[in-house]
Write an enzyme that holds these catalytic residues in place. Sequence first.
Site, PDB file in Angstrom:
ATOM      1  N   ASP A  33      16.736 -10.196  44.522  1.00 27.94           N
ATOM      2  CA  ASP A  33      16.702 -10.382  42.998  1.00 27.94           C
ATOM      3  C   ASP A  33      16.651  -8.924  42.308  1.00 27.94           C
ATOM      4  O   ASP A  33      15.349  -8.317  42.793  1.00 27.94           O
ATOM      5  CB  ASP A  33      15.595 -11.393  42.739  1.00 27.94           C
ATOM      6  CG  ASP A  33      15.659 -11.868  41.137  1.00 27.94           C
ATOM      7  OD1 ASP A  33      15.805 -12.932  41.071  1.00 27.94           O
ATOM      8  OD2 ASP A  33      15.420 -10.884  40.145  1.00 27.94           O
ATOM      9  N   VAL A  97      18.332 -19.142  33.788  1.00 26.57           N
ATOM     10  CA  VAL A  97      18.961 -18.184  32.964  1.00 26.57           C
ATOM     11  C   VAL A  97      20.654 -17.630  33.211  1.00 26.57           C
ATOM     12  O   VAL A  97      21.251 -17.443  32.310  1.00 26.57           O
ATOM     13  CB  VAL A  97      17.999 -16.999  32.765  1.00 26.57           C
ATOM     14  CG1 VAL A  97      18.590 -15.684  32.013  1.00 26.57           C
ATOM     15  CG2 VAL A  97      16.791 -17.236  32.245  1.00 26.57           C
ATOM     16  N   HIS A 102      21.960 -21.122  41.960  1.00 26.71           N
ATOM     17  CA  HIS A 102      21.145 -20.034  43.015  1.00 26.71           C
ATOM     18  C   HIS A 102      19.760 -20.593  43.196  1.00 26.71           C
ATOM     19  O   HIS A 102      19.284 -21.466  42.649  1.00 26.71           O
ATOM     20  CB  HIS A 102      20.928 -18.769  42.119  1.00 26.71           C
ATOM     21  CG  HIS A 102      20.327 -18.757  40.829  1.00 26.71           C
ATOM     22  ND1 HIS A 102      21.296 -18.970  39.809  1.00 26.71           N
ATOM     23  CD2 HIS A 102      19.199 -18.452  40.629  1.00 26.71           C
ATOM     24  CE1 HIS A 102      20.303 -19.148  38.458  1.00 26.71           C
ATOM     25  NE2 HIS A 102      19.109 -18.882  39.115  1.00 26.71           N
ATOM     26  N   HIS A 104      16.117 -19.403  44.601  1.00 25.60           N
ATOM     27  CA  HIS A 104      15.173 -18.341  44.829  1.00 25.60           C
ATOM     28  C   HIS A 104      14.262 -18.274  46.105  1.00 25.60           C
ATOM     29  O   HIS A 104      13.871 -19.814  46.418  1.00 25.60           O
ATOM     30  CB  HIS A 104      14.208 -18.399  43.732  1.00 25.60           C
ATOM     31  CG  HIS A 104      14.865 -18.148  42.009  1.00 25.60           C
ATOM     32  ND1 HIS A 104      14.838 -16.915  41.645  1.00 25.60           N
ATOM     33  CD2 HIS A 104      15.247 -18.797  41.252  1.00 25.60           C
ATOM     34  CE1 HIS A 104      15.373 -16.862  40.499  1.00 25.60           C
ATOM     35  NE2 HIS A 104      15.721 -18.311  40.321  1.00 25.60           N
TER      36      HIS A 104
HETATM   37  P1  AMP Z   1      16.961 -18.049  36.626  1.00 23.85           P
HETATM   38  O1  AMP Z   1      15.850 -17.912  35.751  1.00 23.85           O
HETATM   39  O2  AMP Z   1      16.627 -19.143  37.854  1.00 23.85           O
HETATM   40  O3  AMP Z   1      18.340 -18.143  36.075  1.00 23.85           O
HETATM   41  O4  AMP Z   1      17.117 -16.575  37.576  1.00 23.85           O
HETATM   42  C1  AMP Z   1      18.085 -15.771  37.483  1.00 23.85           C
HETATM   43  C2  AMP Z   1      17.444 -14.607  38.158  1.00 23.85           C
HETATM   44  O5  AMP Z   1      18.513 -13.759  38.385  1.00 23.85           O
HETATM   45  C3  AMP Z   1      16.479 -13.893  37.759  1.00 23.85           C
HETATM   46  O6  AMP Z   1      15.450 -13.978  38.631  1.00 23.85           O
HETATM   47  C4  AMP Z   1      16.972 -12.476  37.509  1.00 23.85           C
HETATM   48  O7  AMP Z   1      16.290 -11.390  37.891  1.00 23.85           O
HETATM   49  C5  AMP Z   1      18.210 -12.529  38.519  1.00 23.85           C
HETATM   50  N1  AMP Z   1      19.052 -11.632  38.360  1.00 23.85           N
HETATM   51  C6  AMP Z   1      19.919 -11.575  37.251  1.00 23.85           C
HETATM   52  N2  AMP Z   1      20.986 -10.390  37.187  1.00 23.85           N
HETATM   53  C7  AMP Z   1      20.695 -10.064  38.564  1.00 23.85           C
HETATM   54  C8  AMP Z   1      21.582  -9.086  39.224  1.00 23.85           C
HETATM   55  N3  AMP Z   1      22.618  -8.308  38.524  1.00 23.85           N
HETATM   56  N4  AMP Z   1      21.321  -8.714  40.283  1.00 23.85           N
HETATM   57  C9  AMP Z   1      20.299  -9.252  41.117  1.00 23.85           C
HETATM   58  N5  AMP Z   1      19.540 -10.520  40.443  1.00 23.85           N
HETATM   59  C10 AMP Z   1      19.797 -10.696  39.192  1.00 23.85           C
END
Ligand code: AMP
Length: 141
Positions: A33, A97, A102, A104
């Site tokens: 991440d 977001v 995905h 985590h």
């Molecule tokens: P969520 O809030 O569950 O949608 O988490 C989305 C996650 O994607 C967040 O923890 C971000 O930091 C991560 N994220 C967004 N863009 C990228 C990227 N280009 N590379 C790696 N992680 C990302």
Amino acid sequence: METDPNCIFCKIVAGDIPASKVHQDDACVAFLDIAPLIEGHVLLIPAGHYETLDQIPPDEVAAMLKNLPALVAAVKAVTNCQGVNVLQNNGRVAHQVVPHVHFHIIPRNPGDEFHFNWPAGIYPQGRAEQLTEAMRKQLAE
Ligand code: AMP
Ligand code: ZN
């Protein structure tokens, strides 16, 4: 397999934008991440574009999730953490977001900076049975 040319995670799958990939196969990619809650925070995503977990075909989610135990073991071994949270957010209200499924994988240690509320409740008389029956019916459809 579904893809969305405007999706940032689809671009990572395709290699069109950089990511710190720790694993990739036909079904999925796992990468660091970019804004870790804790160092070693990994995301596991399906190769196909599905916004939420209820939309992904079972065989595609199974092919992705067979990698989860090894990834959790790798995160534990490399970060030397004491525990791991696997979180999966669906929908904006649930803190999603990026609209591409995905998981985590978050290393945890005593006193770390990651906190969440867990407001455990209690069912009124009969409500648990009602919900159970409704879900059984829904699953049978
Ligand atoms: P969520 O809030 O569950 O949608 O988490 C989305 C996650 O994607 C967040 O923890 C971000 O930091 C991560 N994220 C967004 N863009 C990228 C990227 N280009 N590379 C790696 N992680 C990302
Ligand atoms: Zn996507």
